[in-house]
Scaffold this motif. Structure first.
Motif, PDB file in Angstrom:
ATOM      1  N   VAL A  89       0.840  -1.199   0.000  1.00 42.59           N
ATOM      2  CA  VAL A  89       0.000   0.000   0.000  1.00 42.59           C
ATOM      3  C   VAL A  89       0.875   1.249   0.000  1.00 42.59           C
ATOM      4  O   VAL A  89       0.633   2.199  -0.752  1.00 42.59           O
ATOM      5  CB  VAL A  89      -0.953   0.015   1.209  1.00 42.59           C
ATOM      6  CG1 VAL A  89      -1.717   1.343   1.281  1.00 42.59           C
ATOM      7  CG2 VAL A  89      -1.937  -1.152   1.139  1.00 42.59           C
ATOM      8  N   ALA A  90       1.898   1.256   0.846  1.00 42.49           N
ATOM      9  CA  ALA A  90       2.786   2.415   0.942  1.00 42.49           C
ATOM     10  C   ALA A  90       3.424   2.721  -0.407  1.00 42.49           C
ATOM     11  O   ALA A  90       3.448   3.883  -0.853  1.00 42.49           O
ATOM     12  CB  ALA A  90       3.861   2.173   2.001  1.00 42.49           C
ATOM     13  N   LYS A  91       3.933   1.699  -1.073  1.00 41.72           N
ATOM     14  CA  LYS A  91       4.568   1.901  -2.373  1.00 41.72           C
ATOM     15  C   LYS A  91       3.552   2.332  -3.414  1.00 41.72           C
ATOM     16  O   LYS A  91       3.833   3.209  -4.250  1.00 41.72           O
ATOM     17  CB  LYS A  91       5.265   0.616  -2.811  1.00 41.72           C
ATOM     18  CG  LYS A  91       6.009   0.737  -4.138  1.00 41.72           C
ATOM     19  CD  LYS A  91       6.716  -0.564  -4.494  1.00 41.72           C
ATOM     20  CE  LYS A  91       7.461  -0.426  -5.818  1.00 41.72           C
ATOM     21  NZ  LYS A  91       8.152  -1.698  -6.189  1.00 41.72           N
ATOM     22  N   PHE A  92       2.356   1.762  -3.367  1.00 41.87           N
ATOM     23  CA  PHE A  92       1.319   2.017  -4.377  1.00 41.87           C
ATOM     24  C   PHE A  92       0.888   3.478  -4.388  1.00 41.87           C
ATOM     25  O   PHE A  92       0.597   4.033  -5.456  1.00 41.87           O
ATOM     26  CB  PHE A  92       0.123   1.102  -4.107  1.00 41.87           C
ATOM     27  CG  PHE A  92      -0.917   1.096  -5.185  1.00 41.87           C
ATOM     28  CD1 PHE A  92      -0.640   0.545  -6.427  1.00 41.87           C
ATOM     29  CD2 PHE A  92      -2.179   1.613  -4.953  1.00 41.87           C
ATOM     30  CE1 PHE A  92      -1.607   0.518  -7.429  1.00 41.87           C
ATOM     31  CE2 PHE A  92      -3.148   1.586  -5.947  1.00 41.87           C
ATOM     32  CZ  PHE A  92      -2.864   1.043  -7.190  1.00 41.87           C
ATOM     33  N   ILE A  93       0.818   4.107  -3.213  1.00 41.96           N
ATOM     34  CA  ILE A  93       0.373   5.501  -3.167  1.00 41.96           C
ATOM     35  C   ILE A  93       1.524   6.473  -2.915  1.00 41.96           C
ATOM     36  O   ILE A  93       1.290   7.668  -2.734  1.00 41.96           O
ATOM     37  CB  ILE A  93      -0.737   5.710  -2.125  1.00 41.96           C
ATOM     38  CG1 ILE A  93      -0.233   5.446  -0.704  1.00 41.96           C
ATOM     39  CG2 ILE A  93      -1.956   4.849  -2.445  1.00 41.96           C
ATOM     40  CD1 ILE A  93      -1.228   5.842   0.384  1.00 41.96           C
ATOM     41  N   GLY A  94       2.752   5.976  -2.892  1.00 34.51           N
ATOM     42  CA  GLY A  94       3.895   6.857  -2.781  1.00 34.51           C
ATOM     43  C   GLY A  94       4.176   7.400  -1.401  1.00 34.51           C
ATOM     44  O   GLY A  94       4.757   8.488  -1.268  1.00 34.51           O
ATOM     45  N   ALA A  95       3.808   6.668  -0.360  1.00 37.52           N
ATOM     46  CA  ALA A  95       4.105   7.110   1.004  1.00 37.52           C
ATOM     47  C   ALA A  95       5.600   7.033   1.265  1.00 37.52           C
ATOM     48  O   ALA A  95       6.313   6.205   0.682  1.00 37.52           O
ATOM     49  CB  ALA A  95       3.349   6.256   2.015  1.00 37.52           C
ATOM     50  N   ALA A  96       6.078   7.875   2.164  1.00 39.50           N
ATOM     51  CA  ALA A  96       7.506   7.898   2.482  1.00 39.50           C
ATOM     52  C   ALA A  96       7.907   6.728   3.367  1.00 39.50           C
ATOM     53  O   ALA A  96       9.068   6.330   3.386  1.00 39.50           O
ATOM     54  CB  ALA A  96       7.869   9.217   3.162  1.00 39.50           C
ATOM     55  N   SER A  97       6.949   6.179   4.116  1.00 38.55           N
ATOM     56  CA  SER A  97       7.258   5.122   5.077  1.00 38.55           C
ATOM     57  C   SER A  97       6.050   4.225   5.268  1.00 38.55           C
ATOM     58  O   SER A  97       4.899   4.686   5.205  1.00 38.55           O
ATOM     59  CB  SER A  97       7.662   5.749   6.419  1.00 38.55           C
ATOM     60  OG  SER A  97       7.681   4.774   7.446  1.00 38.55           O
ATOM     61  N   GLU A  98       6.311   2.951   5.519  1.00 36.98           N
ATOM     62  CA  GLU A  98       5.227   2.028   5.856  1.00 36.98           C
ATOM     63  C   GLU A  98       4.534   2.430   7.158  1.00 36.98           C
ATOM     64  O   GLU A  98       3.372   2.090   7.380  1.00 36.98           O
ATOM     65  CB  GLU A  98       5.778   0.610   5.977  1.00 36.98           C
ATOM     66  CG  GLU A  98       6.336   0.061   4.676  1.00 36.98           C
ATOM     67  CD  GLU A  98       7.179  -1.182   4.872  1.00 36.98           C
ATOM     68  OE1 GLU A  98       6.956  -1.888   5.870  1.00 36.98           O
ATOM     69  OE2 GLU A  98       8.057  -1.442   4.026  1.00 36.98           O
ATOM     70  N   GLN A  99       5.240   3.138   8.030  1.00 39.17           N
ATOM     71  CA  GLN A  99       4.634   3.598   9.282  1.00 39.17           C
ATOM     72  C   GLN A  99       3.524   4.612   9.054  1.00 39.17           C
ATOM     73  O   GLN A  99       2.740   4.883   9.959  1.00 39.17           O
ATOM     74  CB  GLN A  99       5.707   4.210  10.186  1.00 39.17           C
ATOM     75  CG  GLN A  99       6.691   3.205  10.753  1.00 39.17           C
ATOM     76  CD  GLN A  99       7.671   3.859  11.716  1.00 39.17           C
ATOM     77  OE1 GLN A  99       8.425   4.764  11.352  1.00 39.17           O
ATOM     78  NE2 GLN A  99       7.656   3.410  12.957  1.00 39.17           N
TER      79      GLN A  99
END
Length: 408
Positions: A74-84
């Motif tokens: 999910v983090a990678k899919f929406i471009g989040a900086a961190s899984e946290q």
């Protein structure tokens, strides 16, 4: 257009409904699931089913790896900086409620402003009504243009230095409008406000980069993007989530518990009280794998081309009114056929195997702005084809003929 082979991956579409091959045009409500997602759920329950973050046994370790692996996807899919920065929730509604209850409670004071638009889904309206009642803050609305879009000039005029929160839908589930989130975020931040984005309709259809948008919070629902029901996610900037209090308390989210005081785990687990939606997360991860393989740019291009084709065909039907802009819109067409009630239209279409949505679409204020009690809506996704649109148009013409004098 996306290859017709994609359609073969969705088992539910191979059935007949009321003696006709199914044409499913209600993906804005919930999407259908490819075989990859169905098999991922089956595999989890047959081989890995166990609780997460607790047992040291093999199944527990595999379940935890699968659950946290889905978070990374999910983090990678929406471009989040961190899984946290990814909190698993039941869906967009829960995600918005977390922000409205936790973040809003910490920043809102009497006289502050919450800025919304009249096109918001009830899930992005009612939580803010409640936050305003509790805090004494004022709700303000960015006005809509005649076609249902919003102008940045109106955004500039609505957001002030008293605005603390802007919460806006990325893609309208009624009008198909694609709002200029990046520009709105910049205006909000200029005034010191934070921005929450309802991504329920955008995430399935277009590439999303929350860092590029510079939104502070972003919500999504798995079931609208080929994943299971009951799973979604809240993205929040780490600096904001760290300073927010949980809204659910119990197992999983605690660090240390005394008889009179407790402390919380670090992000993201402090917001995930109780046994989480493990299988749902696994299914969402499989859905992200599937969408990534197809390509979000390909999906967006397909949906836009199909929507434009539908608009061209449907606007040729006499007495059929279409709502929303004719450009810069996502994959749905909302309409009414003369004076025929949308529920009657949907019922006749269903008799011909065509599934559309009818009602107020959880957007009653927008319906009043449109001066309609309800509308019908055909919404498209990567498994729909021009043939589906042609069957819809043919069925609408038959519906028009069936109701005769009720049209116009």
């Amino acid at each position: 257009m996306i290859s017709a082979e994609i359609r073969e991956l969705f088992p539910i579409l191979k059935q007949d409904v009321n003696g006709h091959p199914l044409v499913y045009l209600d993906s804005a409500a919930t999407s259908q699931k490819p075989i990859q997602v169905i098999e991922a759920l089956k595999h989890y329950y047959e081989w890995d089913n166990a609780n997460v973050h607790r047992g040291v046994h093999t199944l527990g370790s595999r379940a935890t790896d699968a659950y946290e692996g889905a978070r990374a996807k999910v983090a990678k899919f929406i471009g989040a900086a961190s899984e946290q920065e990814i909190i698993f929730t039941r869906g967009t509604t829960t995600a918005i409620n977390i922000v409205a209850a936790s973040f809003a409670e910490s920043v809102l004071r009497e006289g502050d402003e919450i800025v919304l638009t009249p096109m918001e889904h009830h899930s992005n309206l009612i939580p803010w009504q409640q936050a305003a009642k509790k805090s004494g803050a004022t709700l303000k609305y960015i006005p809509l243009q005649p076609d249902g879009s919003i102008s940045l000039a109106d955004v500039e005029n609505t957001i002030t230095d008293r605005t603390k929160i802007v919460s806006i839908v990325y893609v309208s589930n009624v009008l198909g409008v694609i709002n200029p989130i990046k520009e709105i975020a910049a205006i909000a931040h200029k005034h010191g406000a934070k921005i929450m984005v309802d991504g329920a309709q955008s995430t399935p259809h277009m590439k999303v980069d929350v860092q590029d948008l510079d939104c502070d919070f972003y919500a999504l629902s798995g079931h609208k993007m080929c994943g299971p029901t009951g799973i979604g996610a809240l993205y929040g900037k780490k600096s904001l989530l760290n300073n927010m209090e949980p809204v659910e308390f119990g197992g999983e989210m605690i660090d240390h518990v005394d008889l009179y005081e407790s402390t919380w785990k670090e992000l993201p687990w402090k917001f995930e009280g109780g046994t989480p939606m493990i299988a749902g997360a696994v299914g969402l991860g499989a859905a992200i794998d599937f969408l990534t393989e197809v390509g979000m740019d390909n999906i967006f291009k397909h949906d836009v081309e199909l929507t434009n084709y539908a608009l061209d065909r449907m606007m040729q039907i006499p007495d059929l009114a279409v709502y929303g802009p004719t450009t810069n819109r996502a994959g749905l067409v909302t309409f009414n056929l003369g004076d025929v009630h949308p529920h009657d239209v949907a019922t006749v279409l269903d008799s011909m195997g065509i599934a559309v949505r009818a009602g107020h679409h959880c957007c009653q204020p927008l319906m009043r702005w449109l001066e309609q009690s309800s509308t019908a809506r055909a919404s498209f996704y990567l498994y729909n084809t021009e043939d589906d649109v042609d069957r819809l148009v043919t069925a609408l013409l038959k519906t028009k003929e069936y109701f005769g004098d009720a049209i116009g």
